[in-house]
Design an enzyme around this catalytic site. Structure first.
Site, short mmCIF file in Angstrom:
data_model
loop_
_atom_site.label_atom_id
_atom_site.label_comp_id
_atom_site.label_asym_id
_atom_site.label_seq_id
_atom_site.Cartn_x
_atom_site.Cartn_y
_atom_site.Cartn_z
N LYS A 1 0.82 -1.21 0.00
CA LYS A 1 0.00 0.00 0.00
C LYS A 1 0.86 1.27 0.00
O LYS A 1 0.59 2.20 -0.75
CB LYS A 1 -0.93 0.02 1.22
CG LYS A 1 -1.97 -1.10 1.21
CD LYS A 1 -3.02 -0.91 2.30
CE LYS A 1 -2.45 -0.94 3.70
NZ LYS A 1 -2.03 -2.28 4.14
N ARG B 1 11.72 -7.40 4.34
CA ARG B 1 11.93 -5.96 4.43
C ARG B 1 12.66 -5.63 5.73
O ARG B 1 13.53 -4.77 5.79
CB ARG B 1 10.54 -5.31 4.37
CG ARG B 1 10.37 -3.90 4.82
CD ARG B 1 8.97 -3.41 4.49
NE ARG B 1 8.02 -3.56 5.60
CZ ARG B 1 6.70 -3.34 5.52
NH1 ARG B 1 6.16 -3.02 4.38
NH2 ARG B 1 5.92 -3.48 6.56
#
Ligand code: ADP
Length: 207
Positions: free
Chosen positions: A13, A127
Protein backbone atom coordinates in the site's frame (compact mmCIF):
# COMPACT_ATOMS: atom_id res chain seq x y z
CA UNK A 1 -10.29 12.09 -6.93
CA UNK A 2 -11.28 10.63 -3.56
CA UNK A 3 -9.79 7.23 -3.00
CA UNK A 4 -9.34 4.58 -0.34
CA UNK A 5 -6.49 2.08 -0.53
CA UNK A 6 -7.30 -1.21 1.15
CA UNK A 7 -5.31 -4.39 1.64
CA UNK A 8 -3.49 -6.61 4.14
CA UNK A 9 -0.18 -5.65 5.73
CA UNK A 10 2.61 -6.26 3.22
CA UNK A 11 0.40 -5.80 0.15
CA UNK A 12 2.41 -2.77 -0.95
CA UNK A 13 0.00 0.00 0.00
CA UNK A 14 2.73 2.48 0.93
CA UNK A 15 4.64 1.95 -2.33
CA UNK A 16 1.59 2.29 -4.55
CA UNK A 17 0.23 5.18 -2.49
CA UNK A 18 3.33 7.25 -3.24
CA UNK A 19 2.82 6.70 -6.98
CA UNK A 20 -0.91 7.36 -6.93
CA UNK A 21 -0.42 10.51 -4.88
CA UNK A 22 2.21 11.85 -7.30
CA UNK A 23 0.29 10.93 -10.45
CA UNK A 24 -3.09 12.37 -9.47
CA UNK A 25 -1.69 15.08 -7.21
CA UNK A 26 -3.69 14.18 -4.17
CA UNK A 27 -2.36 14.02 -0.61
CA UNK A 28 -1.45 10.56 0.69
CA UNK A 29 -3.10 10.26 4.09
CA UNK A 30 -1.71 7.25 5.93
CA UNK A 31 -3.17 6.58 9.37
CA UNK A 32 -0.22 4.26 10.14
CA UNK A 33 2.23 7.10 9.40
CA UNK A 34 0.18 9.56 11.47
CA UNK A 35 0.05 7.16 14.42
CA UNK A 36 3.80 6.45 14.20
CA UNK A 37 4.42 10.21 14.21
CA UNK A 38 2.31 10.47 17.38
CA UNK A 39 4.42 7.71 18.95
CA UNK A 40 7.67 9.44 17.94
CA UNK A 41 6.48 12.72 19.47
CA UNK A 42 6.44 11.04 22.88
CA UNK A 43 3.06 12.60 23.77
CA UNK A 44 0.63 10.93 26.19
CA UNK A 45 -1.51 9.85 23.26
CA UNK A 46 1.63 8.54 21.54
CA UNK A 47 2.45 6.35 24.52
CA UNK A 48 -1.01 4.79 24.52
CA UNK A 49 -0.91 4.31 20.76
CA UNK A 50 2.50 2.63 20.98
CA UNK A 51 1.20 0.00 23.38
CA UNK A 52 -1.61 -0.88 20.98
CA UNK A 53 0.41 -0.82 17.74
CA UNK A 54 3.25 -2.91 19.12
CA UNK A 55 0.78 -5.70 19.85
CA UNK A 56 -0.62 -5.55 16.32
CA UNK A 57 -4.01 -4.39 17.55
CA UNK A 58 -6.15 -1.47 16.34
CA UNK A 59 -6.46 1.87 18.09
CA UNK A 60 -10.07 2.71 19.05
CA UNK A 61 -12.35 3.81 16.21
CA UNK A 62 -13.27 7.13 17.83
CA UNK A 63 -9.60 8.07 18.33
CA UNK A 64 -8.53 7.39 14.76
CA UNK A 65 -11.84 8.75 13.43
CA UNK A 66 -11.17 12.13 14.96
CA UNK A 67 -7.61 12.22 13.62
CA UNK A 68 -8.83 11.45 10.08
CA UNK A 69 -11.76 13.88 10.18
CA UNK A 70 -9.45 16.68 11.20
CA UNK A 71 -6.97 15.78 8.45
CA UNK A 72 -9.67 15.62 5.76
CA UNK A 73 -10.89 19.09 6.63
CA UNK A 74 -7.47 20.59 5.82
CA UNK A 75 -7.22 22.69 2.69
CA UNK A 76 -5.10 20.29 0.60
CA UNK A 77 -7.59 17.44 1.04
CA UNK A 78 -10.56 19.41 -0.22
CA UNK A 79 -10.01 18.56 -3.88
CA UNK A 80 -9.14 14.94 -3.32
CA UNK A 81 -7.18 12.48 -1.24
CA UNK A 82 -5.86 8.96 -0.99
CA UNK A 83 -6.68 7.35 2.34
CA UNK A 84 -4.30 4.53 3.26
CA UNK A 85 -5.08 2.44 6.34
CA UNK A 86 -8.52 3.92 6.94
CA UNK A 87 -11.28 2.79 7.16
CA UNK A 88 -10.13 -0.48 8.71
CA UNK A 89 -13.33 -1.51 10.50
CA UNK A 90 -17.03 -1.25 9.64
CA UNK A 91 -17.63 1.49 12.25
CA UNK A 92 -14.80 3.46 10.58
CA UNK A 93 -16.67 3.15 7.27
CA UNK A 94 -19.58 4.89 8.97
CA UNK A 95 -17.31 7.61 10.37
CA UNK A 96 -15.94 8.29 6.88
CA UNK A 97 -19.42 8.27 5.31
CA UNK A 98 -20.62 10.91 7.75
CA UNK A 99 -17.48 13.03 7.36
CA UNK A 100 -17.77 13.08 3.58
CA UNK A 101 -21.51 13.71 3.68
CA UNK A 102 -20.80 16.81 5.78
CA UNK A 103 -18.50 18.03 2.99
CA UNK A 104 -21.08 17.12 0.36
CA UNK A 105 -18.67 14.68 -1.29
CA UNK A 106 -18.25 10.93 -1.62
CA UNK A 107 -15.67 8.31 -2.55
CA UNK A 108 -14.83 7.69 -6.20
CA UNK A 109 -13.17 4.30 -5.83
CA UNK A 110 -11.72 1.83 -3.33
CA UNK A 111 -8.53 0.16 -4.52
CA UNK A 112 -8.24 -3.30 -2.99
CA UNK A 113 -4.67 -4.66 -3.11
CA UNK A 114 -4.93 -8.40 -2.61
CA UNK A 115 -2.18 -10.67 -1.30
CA UNK A 116 -2.13 -14.07 0.41
CA UNK A 117 -0.92 -14.32 4.00
CA UNK A 118 2.26 -16.31 3.41
CA UNK A 119 3.51 -13.90 0.75
CA UNK A 120 2.68 -11.01 3.08
CA UNK A 121 4.67 -12.52 5.96
CA UNK A 122 7.62 -13.32 3.69
CA UNK A 123 7.67 -9.76 2.32
CA UNK A 124 7.47 -8.05 5.70
CA UNK A 125 10.13 -10.24 7.30
CA UNK A 126 12.34 -9.72 4.22
CA UNK A 127 11.93 -5.96 4.43
CA UNK A 128 12.95 -6.18 8.09
CA UNK A 129 16.05 -8.21 7.25
CA UNK A 130 17.10 -5.61 4.68
CA UNK A 131 16.82 -2.96 7.39
CA UNK A 132 14.46 -1.35 4.89
CA UNK A 133 11.65 0.60 6.53
CA UNK A 134 11.97 -1.50 9.65
CA UNK A 135 9.11 -1.14 12.10
CA UNK A 136 8.60 -2.09 15.72
CA UNK A 137 5.51 -4.12 14.77
CA UNK A 138 7.30 -6.29 12.20
CA UNK A 139 8.21 -9.21 14.49
CA UNK A 140 6.73 -12.41 13.02
CA UNK A 141 4.27 -12.95 15.88
CA UNK A 142 3.02 -9.37 15.54
CA UNK A 143 2.75 -9.64 11.76
CA UNK A 144 0.58 -12.76 12.17
CA UNK A 145 -1.59 -10.90 14.67
CA UNK A 146 -1.96 -7.96 12.26
CA UNK A 147 -3.07 -10.42 9.57
CA UNK A 148 -5.56 -12.04 11.94
CA UNK A 149 -6.98 -8.61 12.81
CA UNK A 150 -7.07 -7.79 9.10
CA UNK A 151 -9.18 -10.85 8.29
CA UNK A 152 -11.67 -10.33 11.11
CA UNK A 153 -11.96 -6.52 11.10
CA UNK A 154 -10.90 -5.21 7.69
CA UNK A 155 -12.06 -7.89 5.24
CA UNK A 156 -15.71 -6.89 5.97
CA UNK A 157 -14.80 -3.35 4.87
CA UNK A 158 -13.86 -4.70 1.42
CA UNK A 159 -17.17 -6.59 1.24
CA UNK A 160 -19.08 -3.45 2.16
CA UNK A 161 -17.44 -1.35 -0.57
CA UNK A 162 -17.89 -4.28 -2.97
CA UNK A 163 -21.62 -4.22 -2.39
CA UNK A 164 -21.61 -0.48 -3.10
CA UNK A 165 -19.90 -1.13 -6.45
CA UNK A 166 -16.83 0.89 -5.45
CA UNK A 167 -14.25 -1.88 -5.19
CA UNK A 168 -11.42 -2.30 -7.72
CA UNK A 169 -9.63 -5.60 -7.05
CA UNK A 170 -5.92 -5.53 -7.81
CA UNK A 171 -3.48 -8.45 -7.76
CA UNK A 172 -0.81 -7.30 -5.30
CA UNK A 173 1.50 -10.26 -5.92
CA UNK A 174 2.87 -8.84 -9.18
CA UNK A 175 5.76 -6.41 -9.69
CA UNK A 176 5.48 -2.81 -8.47
CA UNK A 177 5.10 -1.58 -12.06
CA UNK A 178 2.53 -4.22 -12.98
CA UNK A 179 0.47 -3.43 -9.90
CA UNK A 180 0.54 0.28 -10.71
CA UNK A 181 -0.61 -0.44 -14.29
CA UNK A 182 -3.62 -2.29 -12.91
CA UNK A 183 -4.41 0.64 -10.64
CA UNK A 184 -4.19 3.13 -13.50
CA UNK A 185 -6.56 1.00 -15.55
CA UNK A 186 -8.99 0.80 -12.64
CA UNK A 187 -9.01 4.58 -12.24
CA UNK A 188 -9.43 5.40 -15.89
CA UNK A 189 -12.58 7.32 -16.60
CA UNK A 190 -12.84 8.91 -13.17
CA UNK A 191 -9.29 10.20 -13.50
CA UNK A 192 -8.72 13.88 -13.30
CA UNK A 193 -5.15 14.75 -12.38
CA UNK A 194 -6.23 17.22 -9.75
CA UNK A 195 -4.48 19.85 -11.84
CA UNK A 196 -6.33 22.99 -12.85
CA UNK A 197 -4.42 23.06 -16.11
CA UNK A 198 -6.64 21.58 -18.84
CA UNK A 199 -3.61 20.99 -21.08
CA UNK A 200 -2.52 18.21 -18.76
CA UNK A 201 -4.16 15.06 -19.99
CA UNK A 202 -3.70 12.84 -16.97
CA UNK A 203 -1.52 9.89 -16.03
CA UNK A 204 0.83 8.86 -18.81
CA UNK A 205 -0.46 11.99 -20.53
CA UNK A 206 0.22 12.52 -24.21
CA UNK A 207 -0.81 9.07 -25.27
P1 ADP B 1 -0.07 -2.26 7.95
O1 ADP B 1 -1.29 -2.11 7.11
O2 ADP B 1 1.16 -2.57 7.16
O3 ADP B 1 -0.26 -3.23 9.08
P2 ADP B 1 -0.21 0.56 8.88
O4 ADP B 1 0.99 1.41 8.80
O5 ADP B 1 -1.37 0.89 8.02
O6 ADP B 1 0.32 -0.92 8.66
O7 ADP B 1 -0.73 0.52 10.41
C1 ADP B 1 0.12 0.17 11.47
C2 ADP B 1 -0.69 0.05 12.76
O8 ADP B 1 -1.30 1.31 13.07
C3 ADP B 1 -1.84 -0.95 12.74
O9 ADP B 1 -1.43 -2.26 13.00
C4 ADP B 1 -2.75 -0.37 13.83
O10 ADP B 1 -2.27 -0.71 15.11
C5 ADP B 1 -2.60 1.12 13.66
N1 ADP B 1 -3.64 1.69 12.74
C6 ADP B 1 -3.41 2.23 11.51
N2 ADP B 1 -4.56 2.63 10.94
C7 ADP B 1 -5.55 2.35 11.84
C8 ADP B 1 -6.96 2.51 11.84
N3 ADP B 1 -7.61 3.03 10.79
N4 ADP B 1 -7.66 2.09 12.94
C9 ADP B 1 -7.03 1.56 13.98
N5 ADP B 1 -5.70 1.37 14.05
C10 ADP B 1 -4.95 1.76 12.99
Amino acid sequence: MRLVLLGPPGAGKGTQAARISATWQIPHISTGDMLRAAVASGSELGKKVNEIISKGHLVPDDVIGEVVERRLSEEDARRGFLLDGFPRTLPQVGILDRGLAKQGTSLDRVIFLQLDDETAVTRILGRKEDGNGERADDAEETVRERLRVYHTQTAPVANEYGSRGLLAKIDGSRTIDAVFEQIKAALEGIASTGSDDPSESGPGGGR
